[in-house]
Design a protein around this motif. Structure first.
Motif, short mmCIF file in Angstrom:
data_model
loop_
_atom_site.label_atom_id
_atom_site.label_comp_id
_atom_site.label_asym_id
_atom_site.label_seq_id
_atom_site.Cartn_x
_atom_site.Cartn_y
_atom_site.Cartn_z
N UNK A 335 -34.87 0.00 9.36
CA UNK A 335 -35.73 1.16 9.19
C UNK A 335 -34.88 2.43 9.11
N UNK A 336 -35.36 3.46 8.42
CA UNK A 336 -34.61 4.73 8.39
C UNK A 336 -34.51 5.33 9.78
N UNK A 337 -33.49 6.11 10.00
CA UNK A 337 -33.28 6.72 11.30
C UNK A 337 -34.42 7.68 11.64
N UNK A 338 -35.06 7.44 12.75
CA UNK A 338 -36.12 8.33 13.23
C UNK A 338 -35.56 9.73 13.49
N UNK A 339 -34.33 9.78 13.98
CA UNK A 339 -33.70 11.06 14.28
C UNK A 339 -33.46 11.86 13.00
N UNK A 340 -32.89 11.22 11.99
CA UNK A 340 -32.60 11.94 10.75
C UNK A 340 -33.87 12.38 10.03
N UNK A 341 -34.89 11.55 10.05
CA UNK A 341 -36.16 11.96 9.44
C UNK A 341 -36.73 13.17 10.16
N UNK A 342 -36.59 13.19 11.48
CA UNK A 342 -37.09 14.34 12.25
C UNK A 342 -36.30 15.61 11.93
N UNK A 343 -35.06 15.45 11.47
CA UNK A 343 -34.22 16.59 11.09
C UNK A 343 -34.42 16.99 9.63
N UNK A 344 -35.48 16.46 9.03
CA UNK A 344 -35.84 16.75 7.64
C UNK A 344 -34.82 16.21 6.63
N UNK A 345 -34.11 15.16 7.00
CA UNK A 345 -33.20 14.52 6.05
C UNK A 345 -34.01 13.71 5.05
#
Length: 388
Positions: A335-345
């Motif tokens: 799965x994509x990184x939850x952290x990076x998605x939260x950082x608008x990546x």
């Protein structure tokens, strides 16, 4: 082999290994036993507890609990606090970028009927204190915010959050400090922290030992039953050899923390310059390399959009470089990184992240070697990128 996965685990110091072996050979009795051997083991346990307390000014030995891991410490703190205070309120606050041992625990509490607010972060992975203040309600009983993010190294404004929560006496403040101890200053009492988690194997100590600071006066509901050890919060026979060795590891880490941070920031700046010179790669999070910034000294995270991270990891391994993707607890997930998605990546960046985390054994030569190998791997992977 060049090991750049210190966020997952660190190589134990030789002095720590010797201490653990000596205690294991001489003090194998149960520290709860009443006979002399048991009492001697018990004294070692309490001496280690006192040594830990001395590293964090203002704390008392009775406020420190030994657990099996920081994951267990986080669970005891969060679930124990929420359940013990449910009659006062059922609202909890955390962030979207917490370690799985925190994030998943809050999701479990939601299934129990608690209301949870997950605070957003900015593009550097940092939460806004104003967002936390706006989320507080009369029903809020617990706030949990990590000190240093384990993926991208973002440093959260813990001192400012603690200052805010001092005006809300009914709200407990928990901090996951796994990635900060030994790298950054930690002021538990000055920052108003009620509960704090740490892990020995992240500071060159043995696996299997976690710390949990519980401020005097804070009541937690135990998760486990069956013994009075560790003030009843963690029943079960304590691992005395590992605990004594862990106390030594924490001492070595904290006492040299300031010098370590200064040295690591210089190394990180060198690594950042290298990664920025490779156009296929994108650094995630802040590139500040100084004390007082919102970026930890020992972590650098970058993405190779369009490339699977496991491919990069295996290519680096062929070059004798050991690195990782997300936290070790979720590194096998595609799965994509939850952290990076939260950082608008972007999605492409969030599924192609690589984490480099280093420690005391690394210097300029090792970082330069890493840079050369990263460049080589990118050159080798470019044809695959074009085919994709």
């Amino acid at each position: 082999m060049y090991y750049f996965d210190h966020c997952a685990s660190t190589p134990p110091h030789e002095e720590v290994i010797r201490t653990m072996a000596e205690v294991m050979a001489k003090h194998y009795a149960n520290p709860s036993s009443l006979h002399r051997s048991g009492q001697e083991a018990g004294k070692l346990l309490e001496r280690a507890r006192g040594a830990i307390a001395s590293l964090f000014p203002g704390t008392d030995a009775k406020e420190w609990i030994f657990t099996s891991s920081a994951t267990e410490s986080n669970n005891i703190a969060i679930m124990g606090a929420a359940r013990s205070r449910k009659k006062r309120g059922n609202h909890l606050i955390t962030t979207v970028v917490e370690h799985p041992s925190v994030y998943d625990t809050f999701q479990a509490l939601e299934r129990e009927g608690f209301q949870v607010t997950y605070l957003p972060v900015d593009s550097f992975g940092v939460v806004a204190v104003s967002d936390l203040e706006a989320a507080l309600t009369d029903e809020t009983v617990l706030v949990s915010v990590m000190h240093v993010n384990n993926e991208v190294g973002a440093i959260q404004p813990i001192a400012e959050i603690g200052k805010l929560l001092k005006r809300h006496r009914s709200v407990l403040f928990h901090v996951d400090g796994v990635q900060s101890v030994g790298k950054l200053t930690v002021d538990l009492t000055g920052w108003g922290i009620d509960m704090f988690s740490a892990s020995a194997h992240k500071v060159n100590g043995p696996r299997g030992v976690g710390l949990l600071y519980v401020r005097q006066g804070v009541t937690l509901e135990p998760l486990l039953r069956g013994g009075s050890q560790e003030h009843g919060l963690r029943p079960g026979t304590e691992n005395v050899p590992a605990i004594v060795a862990s106390a030594k590891a924490f001492r070595l880490a904290v006492e040299s923390g300031a010098a370590r941070a200064e040295r690591m920031y210089k190394l990180k700046a060198r690594l950042i310059a290298c990664i920025q010179a490779i156009p296929e790669l994108h650094i995630n999070g802040s590139t500040d390399c100084k004390l007082g910034s919102y970026a930890a000294p020992h972590i650098l995270h970058f993405s190779y959009p369009g490339m699977k991270p496991e491919v990069i990891i295996h290519m680096l391994e062929k070059q004798e470089i050991m690195a990782s993707t997300k936290s070790a607890c979720s590194s096998k997930s595609e799965e994509p990184s939850r952290v990076l998605l939260a950082m608008q990546a972007s999605y492409e960046s969030a599924v192609s992240g690589i984490r480099i985390s280093f420690g005391d054994e690394h210097g300029e030569a090792e970082l330069d070697w890493l840079c050369r190998k990263v460049r080589l791997v990118v050159q080798q992977l470019k044809p695959l990128e074009r085919k994709g």
